[in-house]
Design an enzyme around this catalytic site. Structure first.
Site, short mmCIF file in Angstrom:
data_model
loop_
_atom_site.label_atom_id
_atom_site.label_comp_id
_atom_site.label_asym_id
_atom_site.label_seq_id
_atom_site.Cartn_x
_atom_site.Cartn_y
_atom_site.Cartn_z
CG HIS A 1 0.11 6.94 5.34
ND1 HIS A 1 1.24 7.46 5.92
CD2 HIS A 1 0.34 5.62 5.19
CE1 HIS A 1 2.11 6.48 6.14
NE2 HIS A 1 1.60 5.34 5.70
N GLY B 1 0.84 -1.19 0.00
CA GLY B 1 0.00 0.00 0.00
C GLY B 1 0.88 1.24 0.00
CB CYS C 1 5.06 2.38 7.53
SG CYS C 1 4.60 3.84 6.59
ZN ZN Z 1 2.53 3.52 5.82
#
Ligand code: ZN
Length: 194
Positions: free
Chosen positions: A148, A45, A102
């Site tokens: 985010h 993602g 992340c």
């Molecule tokens: Zn992230």
């Protein structure tokens, strides 16, 4: 085009985002670049702030987790998926724990508690309105990317204790002392660009 990914400590990750109001060629190019950047970094993602942009857009590709998702009894829609102006319109009361990472915080993985299932309403890349209820890994990724767009990072969800343990690592990262096998934009690079 592969874009550099903004790293922990950059202002881009905390910037306010804006809804997209028009399907333009520039938007389609941004989406293509975000998908390419996500693949180049082997991510599942990527949200616009991670490439220094303020559009409310994120992309997802959970193909690598399709087996796990199907084992959880969920179906996997065609990938990659594009979410424009997403809204989480429902969250399950049940939570679950999962270890998250992340692309903007390389090499850090921590357990995060989130609702097990969510419903998300969004525009797909053809600007068609969609709404779907998701569970398993897809619910997890969507909630992470959605955060985010509000300037929230997964480390913000950790307990004060876990945050304290990570403080030095994150400080070092914010100073630009960080490496990944994909291009990164550090706070220093960001200062030079503006
Ligand atoms: Zn992230």
């Amino acid at each position: 085009m592969v874009l550099p990914i903004y790293v922990y400590g950059t202002e881009a990750l905390r910037e306010e985002t804006e809804p997209v109001d028009e399907n333009t060629e520039a938007l389609q190019t941004l989406i293509d670049n975000m998908i390419e950047t996500m693949y180049a970094a082997s991510g599942i993602g990527l949200a616009a702030p991670q490439v220094g942009r303020t559009e409310r857009v994120f992309v997802v590709d959970v193909t690598s987790m399709a087996d796990e998702i199907e084992e959880d009894g969920e179906s996997v829609p065609p990938q990659p998926m594009v979410f424009i102006n997403p809204e989480i319109v429902w969250e399950s009361e049940a939570d679950c724990d999962f270890e998250e990472g992340c692309l903007s915080i390389p090499d850090v993985r921590e357990m995060v508690t989130r609702p097990e299932r969510v419903s998300v309403r969004y525009l797909d890349r053809d600007f068609n309105e969609q709404e779907m209820e998701v569970g398993s890994m897809l619910a997890r990724v969507i909630q992470h990317e959605y955060d985010h767009l509000d300037g929230v990072l997964f480390t913000d969800h950790l307990s004060a204790f876990r945050q304290r343990l990570l403080r030095r690592t994150l400080k070092r990262m914010a100073r630009g002392d960080v490496e990944a096998d994909y291009p990164l934009a550090t706070r220093e690079a960001e200062a030079h660009a503006s």
